[in-house]
Design a protein around this motif. Structure first.
Motif, PDB file in Angstrom:
ATOM      1  N   HIS A 319       0.817  -1.210   0.000  1.00  0.00           N
ATOM      2  CA  HIS A 319       0.000   0.000   0.000  1.00  0.00           C
ATOM      3  C   HIS A 319       0.859   1.273   0.000  1.00  0.00           C
ATOM      4  CE1 HIS A 319      -3.029  -2.979   0.902  1.00  0.00           C
ATOM      5  NE2 HIS A 319      -2.284  -3.369   1.920  1.00  0.00           N
ATOM      6  N   HIS A 320       2.061   1.132  -0.512  1.00  0.00           N
ATOM      7  CA  HIS A 320       3.014   2.237  -0.466  1.00  0.00           C
ATOM      8  C   HIS A 320       2.519   3.468  -1.231  1.00  0.00           C
ATOM      9  CE1 HIS A 320       6.805   3.984   0.448  1.00  0.00           C
ATOM     10  NE2 HIS A 320       7.294   3.938  -0.770  1.00  0.00           N
ATOM     11  N   TRP A 321       1.668   3.243  -2.230  1.00  0.00           N
ATOM     12  CA  TRP A 321       1.157   4.374  -3.010  1.00  0.00           C
ATOM     13  C   TRP A 321       0.298   5.307  -2.155  1.00  0.00           C
ATOM     14  CZ3 TRP A 321      -3.883   5.666  -5.055  1.00  0.00           C
ATOM     15  CH2 TRP A 321      -4.917   4.884  -4.534  1.00  0.00           C
ATOM     16  N   LEU A 322      -0.275   4.786  -1.058  1.00  0.00           N
ATOM     17  CA  LEU A 322      -1.057   5.643  -0.159  1.00  0.00           C
ATOM     18  C   LEU A 322      -0.195   6.747   0.444  1.00  0.00           C
ATOM     19  CD1 LEU A 322      -3.227   3.024   1.795  1.00  0.00           C
ATOM     20  CD2 LEU A 322      -3.970   4.553  -0.053  1.00  0.00           C
ATOM     21  N   GLN A 323       1.110   6.548   0.424  1.00  0.00           N
ATOM     22  CA  GLN A 323       2.033   7.579   0.899  1.00  0.00           C
ATOM     23  C   GLN A 323       2.651   8.337  -0.276  1.00  0.00           C
ATOM     24  OE1 GLN A 323       3.155   5.175   5.004  1.00  0.00           O
ATOM     25  NE2 GLN A 323       4.811   5.854   3.708  1.00  0.00           N
ATOM     26  N   GLU A 324       3.321   7.618  -1.162  1.00  0.00           N
ATOM     27  CA  GLU A 324       4.071   8.304  -2.218  1.00  0.00           C
ATOM     28  C   GLU A 324       3.185   8.887  -3.309  1.00  0.00           C
ATOM     29  OE1 GLU A 324       6.836   9.252  -1.714  1.00  0.00           O
ATOM     30  OE2 GLU A 324       7.548   7.892  -0.182  1.00  0.00           O
ATOM     31  N   GLY A 325       2.151   8.143  -3.706  1.00  0.00           N
ATOM     32  CA  GLY A 325       1.254   8.667  -4.719  1.00  0.00           C
ATOM     33  C   GLY A 325       0.539   9.914  -4.235  1.00  0.00           C
ATOM     34  N   PHE A 326       0.076   9.892  -2.984  1.00  0.00           N
ATOM     35  CA  PHE A 326      -0.640  11.037  -2.438  1.00  0.00           C
ATOM     36  C   PHE A 326       0.275  12.233  -2.237  1.00  0.00           C
ATOM     37  CE2 PHE A 326      -3.973   8.039  -1.837  1.00  0.00           C
ATOM     38  CZ  PHE A 326      -5.146   8.777  -1.741  1.00  0.00           C
ATOM     39  N   ALA A 327       1.500  11.999  -1.754  1.00  0.00           N
ATOM     40  CA  ALA A 327       2.430  13.118  -1.577  1.00  0.00           C
ATOM     41  C   ALA A 327       2.771  13.751  -2.920  1.00  0.00           C
ATOM     42  CB  ALA A 327       3.692  12.642  -0.874  1.00  0.00           C
ATOM     43  N   THR A 328       2.948  12.907  -3.953  1.00  0.00           N
ATOM     44  CA  THR A 328       3.239  13.427  -5.289  1.00  0.00           C
ATOM     45  C   THR A 328       2.052  14.209  -5.832  1.00  0.00           C
ATOM     46  OG1 THR A 328       4.704  11.546  -5.704  1.00  0.00           O
ATOM     47  CG2 THR A 328       3.956  12.789  -7.629  1.00  0.00           C
ATOM     48  N   TYR A 329       0.851  13.670  -5.658  1.00  0.00           N
ATOM     49  CA  TYR A 329      -0.356  14.319  -6.168  1.00  0.00           C
ATOM     50  C   TYR A 329      -0.588  15.667  -5.494  1.00  0.00           C
ATOM     51  CZ  TYR A 329      -5.310  15.252  -6.948  1.00  0.00           C
ATOM     52  OH  TYR A 329      -6.513  15.851  -7.273  1.00  0.00           O
ATOM     53  N   TYR A 330      -0.512  15.691  -4.173  1.00  0.00           N
ATOM     54  CA  TYR A 330      -0.780  16.958  -3.487  1.00  0.00           C
ATOM     55  C   TYR A 330       0.323  17.987  -3.720  1.00  0.00           C
ATOM     56  CZ  TYR A 330      -5.130  15.564  -1.332  1.00  0.00           C
ATOM     57  OH  TYR A 330      -6.444  15.205  -1.139  1.00  0.00           O
ATOM     58  N   ALA A 331       1.541  17.534  -3.953  1.00  0.00           N
ATOM     59  CA  ALA A 331       2.600  18.471  -4.348  1.00  0.00           C
ATOM     60  C   ALA A 331       2.278  19.079  -5.705  1.00  0.00           C
ATOM     61  CB  ALA A 331       3.949  17.762  -4.384  1.00  0.00           C
ATOM     62  N   MET A 332       1.731  18.260  -6.599  1.00  0.00           N
ATOM     63  CA  MET A 332       1.328  18.776  -7.908  1.00  0.00           C
ATOM     64  C   MET A 332       0.204  19.798  -7.774  1.00  0.00           C
ATOM     65  SD  MET A 332       1.423  15.207 -10.050  1.00  0.00           S
ATOM     66  CE  MET A 332       0.551  15.899 -11.463  1.00  0.00           C
ATOM     67  N   LEU A 333      -0.729  19.547  -6.861  1.00  0.00           N
ATOM     68  CA  LEU A 333      -1.804  20.514  -6.637  1.00  0.00           C
ATOM     69  C   LEU A 333      -1.240  21.831  -6.093  1.00  0.00           C
ATOM     70  CD1 LEU A 333      -4.739  18.449  -5.070  1.00  0.00           C
ATOM     71  CD2 LEU A 333      -4.313  18.998  -7.470  1.00  0.00           C
ATOM     72  N   ALA A 334      -0.274  21.738  -5.190  1.00  0.00           N
ATOM     73  CA  ALA A 334       0.343  22.947  -4.649  1.00  0.00           C
ATOM     74  C   ALA A 334       1.041  23.729  -5.756  1.00  0.00           C
ATOM     75  CB  ALA A 334       1.326  22.582  -3.542  1.00  0.00           C
ATOM     76  N   GLU A 335       1.723  23.018  -6.637  1.00  0.00           N
ATOM     77  CA  GLU A 335       2.380  23.695  -7.754  1.00  0.00           C
ATOM     78  C   GLU A 335       1.360  24.293  -8.708  1.00  0.00           C
ATOM     79  OE1 GLU A 335       5.958  22.188  -9.583  1.00  0.00           O
ATOM     80  OE2 GLU A 335       6.003  20.551  -8.141  1.00  0.00           O
ATOM     81  N   ARG A 336       0.235  23.618  -8.906  1.00  0.00           N
ATOM     82  CA  ARG A 336      -0.819  24.202  -9.740  1.00  0.00           C
ATOM     83  C   ARG A 336      -1.314  25.508  -9.127  1.00  0.00           C
ATOM     84  NH1 ARG A 336      -6.277  20.877 -11.100  1.00  0.00           N
ATOM     85  NH2 ARG A 336      -6.635  21.236  -8.860  1.00  0.00           N
ATOM     86  N   HIS A 337      -1.450  25.509  -7.804  1.00  0.00           N
ATOM     87  CA  HIS A 337      -1.878  26.726  -7.107  1.00  0.00           C
ATOM     88  C   HIS A 337      -0.884  27.867  -7.334  1.00  0.00           C
ATOM     89  CE1 HIS A 337      -3.354  29.297  -3.872  1.00  0.00           C
ATOM     90  NE2 HIS A 337      -2.144  29.310  -3.358  1.00  0.00           N
ATOM     91  N   ILE A 338       0.403  27.539  -7.388  1.00  0.00           N
ATOM     92  CA  ILE A 338       1.445  28.563  -7.541  1.00  0.00           C
ATOM     93  C   ILE A 338       1.663  28.928  -9.010  1.00  0.00           C
ATOM     94  CG2 ILE A 338       3.910  29.041  -7.217  1.00  0.00           C
ATOM     95  CD1 ILE A 338       3.761  27.122  -4.765  1.00  0.00           C
ATOM     96  N   TYR A 339       1.752  27.898  -9.863  1.00  0.00           N
ATOM     97  CA  TYR A 339       2.188  28.118 -11.242  1.00  0.00           C
ATOM     98  C   TYR A 339       1.070  28.049 -12.283  1.00  0.00           C
ATOM     99  CZ  TYR A 339       6.723  27.133  -9.047  1.00  0.00           C
ATOM    100  OH  TYR A 339       7.828  27.153  -8.231  1.00  0.00           O
ATOM    101  N   GLY A 340      -0.103  27.538 -11.905  1.00  0.00           N
ATOM    102  CA  GLY A 340      -1.209  27.534 -12.849  1.00  0.00           C
ATOM    103  C   GLY A 340      -1.612  26.156 -13.351  1.00  0.00           C
TER     104      GLY A 340
END
Length: 698
Positions: A319-340
């Motif tokens: 179930h490792h994706w519950l950690q790495e997949g989510f951290a990657t996804y939410y980092a992408m959302l944060a970057e979308r918030h900053i960069y568009g």
């Protein structure tokens, strides 16, 4: 969890406590109080750890993971006749423990860790000036008696005694500091439980910049005192990222405070220890360097882990994706918030391309395979979450995330735990989703493409991508449209990349217009993809010698030097124009100067000496590697450089020592090098020589 370039393997044989795979009767570790002393003259840890334990069923032994112990004793105030012994797994505590009992056990120990705690002696004076831990994948038990099983969570309080001229950072709130002589004891307190692998300690010379989140959480940003001018550029957007993630996730940040600490020669980009992210100090950059090596993605990824990984932890590697997949996804959302939005969708596309390549290579595995690649856990995992959100809708997705984090707070969870909640919140059967995105051995490329095409910008972007195989004349109108306002950076970057494949001289007008946007990423890519200087691009590339990016300056300098008739004049003019440089640009300049006529022999000898300095341990592994490569190309490795190379081959960073050991063997294979290398190796200690022999073919 560690960010990018990491392949993790986890095996959990039982949901009960165990020590290194040995079954242990059900006991529940409630808390741990650690008191350790760290002496820069020794690469050792000494101290005590006291566990409060609930006995859940009758047993005659309790196991504690512990490796690299030099000595230990175990005692119990509640069970004074308890005995202890040590085996390959760790410490075995013997007593007739009874169900429902509570016991307190103290381990006094001295350990000499070979991994998981690293001592940095960058000036090679026999005393380390920095120490830091990395528990994930190597386990905290390599330096501290603890429990390797991530399903065992306990509250940790940590006290560290160190020289009073050093700063100590650990998980939790700093509740007190007490000095005695030339020593200072730092006492940190936590209020919620966590897995042992998330225990963190850093000791070094630091200053702190502080901020407060929108919700009142203290944000401590550590830095080396000499890097004060780099704080704002390194930690740019930190508060914005924190506030965004807390609001987007919908669950308050679960820990008392948030600390970020750069360390030298870290094993990875970053690690999200509970409330305490440790990251590689190569991300500490001034304004120009931050353009080339931004900390933003790592910053957002490790912060997202404070919820996904630290608050709720995977039950096993499946179930490792519950950690790495989510951290990657939410980092992408944060970057979308900053960069568009465009940045976000192009990021998704680029990840899909990498995953498609993995499909085609035959190395793709299911996301729920515990032996999956990092690319699968991180990027495929992020895509799976993007697809799930599209399937269930924003409202159900956010409600499911909040419920999942609440129900499994300070616990461990499985994929089915997560999917059950999402199914209930959305009213949808997720069996088809699971087979498509989680248990499918291939990344679902066609489904990813369908999702990308739902975004209007991506439809235009994909049309531009199709021009990669078009002749220049057929693609020209698309390129001209790309440069029409409002200009989209991602579109222009793709165009610049395509123009490097064409020889038609009309491309230079397009490149000039692209450069005129004054976007630093676009201008950097122009210098990176330019193959030579000619009459069409010389003026444009010359103008980039002073761009606010060290990488752009370096790329432009090399291009112009290759074409210059008066190379020394070019180098002198460039250096005069720069008020600051970084190590990479400086090494490039020195290497070009050594190879240029127009400098005196004394000057070139001095430049060589400066270049040779960069192989020393005081510099980062990336800088040292570049320096070794330059010096080998020049044929100028001296005895100090060979000593530095031998020491590099003994380094704790796997990628660096693998590089160095390969280089040692290549150099030793040349007969002319053997006498000097044989002489230099004798400067190492016998222990170092033995380690070197075991790690190389010498």
């Amino acid at each position: 969890m560690r960010f990018l370039f990491v392949l993790l393997f986890f095996t959990f044989l039982t949901t009960q406590n165990h020590a290194q795979g040995i079954d242990q009767p059900a006991v529940d570790f409630q808390s741990a109080k650690v008191q350790i002393t760290m002496d820069p003259a020794q690469e050792m840890v000494s101290g005590t750890v006291t566990f409060d334990i609930n006995i859940l069923q009758d047993t005659d032994q309790v196991l504690i993971d512990a490796k690299n112990l030099v000595e230990f004793t175990a005692s119990s105030t509640t069970h004074p006749s308890m005995t202890s012994s040590q085996n390959d797994a760790g410490i075995v505590l013997k007593y007739r423990f009874r169900e429902s009992e509570k016991t307190t056990i103290t381990i006094a120990f001295k350990s000499q860790p070979t991994k998981a705690m690293y001592f940095i002696d960058s000036d090679v004076d026999g005393r380390w000036e920095q120490a830091w831990t990395q528990g994930q994948g190597k386990y905290t038990s390599n330096w501290l008696p603890s429990i390797d099983d991530m399903n065992e969570k306990m509250e940790w309080d940590i006290s560290v005694t160190a020289p009073d001229d050093l700063t100590v950072v650990a998980n939790g709130n700093l509740i007190s500091k007490k000095g005695e002589g030339d020593r200072m004891t730092w006492n940190y307190d936590m209020t919620n439980p966590m897995s042992s692998y998330l225990v963190a300690v850093v000791v070094g010379n630091y200053a702190i910049s502080t901020a407060t989140s929108q919700s009142g959480v203290p944000l401590d940003m550590y830095y080396y005192p000499e890097d004060e001018q780099k704080v704002s550029s390194t930690y740019v957007h930190t508060k914005e990222i924190f506030d965004f993630l807390e609001n987007e996730i919908g669950i308050a940040y679960p820990w008392q405070n948030y600390k970020q600490i750069p360390v030298k020669d870290f094993l990875y980009a970053g690690m999200e220890n509970t409330g305490t992210t440790i990251f590689d100090d190569q991300f500490v950059q001034d304004e120009l360097g931050a353009v080339d090596r931004s900390y933003v993605t790592v910053n957002a990824h490790e912060l997202a882990h404070q919820w996904f990984g630290d608050l709720v932890t995977e039950a096993s590697g499946t179930h490792h994706w519950l950690q790495e997949g989510f951290a990657t996804y939410y980092a992408m959302l944060a970057e979308r918030h900053i960069y568009g939005d465009e940045h976000y969708h192009v990021n998704l596309y680029e990840q899909a391309e990498l995953l498609n390549e993995q499909n085609q290579s035959g190395k793709s595995t299911a996301l729920l395979d515990p032996a999956a690649s990092s690319l699968t856990f991180y990027q495929h995992g992020a895509w799976a979450i993007h697809a799930l959100r599209d399937l269930v809708g924003d409202a159900a997705f956010k409600a499911g995330i909040k419920r999942f984090l609440k129900e499994y707070a300070f616990k461990n969870a499985t994929t089915d735990d997560f999917l059950d909640i999402m199914s209930q919140e959305s009213g949808k059967d997720l069996a088809s989703y699971k087979s498509t995105w989680l248990t499918n051995n291939q990344f679902p490329s066609n489904e990813a493409l369908r999702l990308l095409r739902k975004d209007l910008f991506m439809e235009a972007y994909l049309q531009l991508l199709a021009r990669r195989i078009s002749p220049f004349q057929e693609a020209l109108n698309s390129y001209k449209e790309t440069l029409q306002p409002p200009v989209q950076k991602q579109m222009v970057l793709e165009m610049v990349g395509q123009l490097s494949l064409h020889e038609d001289t009309r491309k230079y007008d397009l490149l000039e217009r692209a450069a005129a946007t004054n976007n630093l990423e676009i201008r950097q890519l122009i210098t990176l993809t330019a193959q030579e200087i000619n009459d069409y691009n010389k003026e444009m590339i010359s103008g980039m010698l002073t761009d606010a990016s060290y990488a752009t300056r370096e790329n432009a300098l090399v291009l112009l030097w290759n074409a210059a008739t008066d190379k020394a004049r070019l180098l002198k003019t460039a250096k005069k124009a720069w008020s600051t440089t970084n190590e990479s640009l400086d090494m490039a300049w020195l290497t070009l100067a050594i190879n240029s006529t127009g400098f005196s022999n004394n000057d070139r000898t001095a430049y060589l000496g400066q270049l040779q300095e960069y192989t020393k341990p005081i510099y980062s592994t990336s800088t040292r590697q570049i320096a070794f490569d330059y010096l080998i190309a020049l044929g100028y490795l001296d005895d100090q450089n060979y000593l530095d190379l031998y020491q590099a081959a003994l380094h704790h960073n796997y990628r660096f020592y693998q590089y160095a050991r390969k280089l040692v063997n290549e150099q030793y294979a040349k007969e002319a090098n053997k006498p000097l290398m044989d002489k230099v190796v004798e400067l190492l200690t016998e222990r170092e020589q033995e380690k070197l022999r075991l790690g190389t073919d010498l």
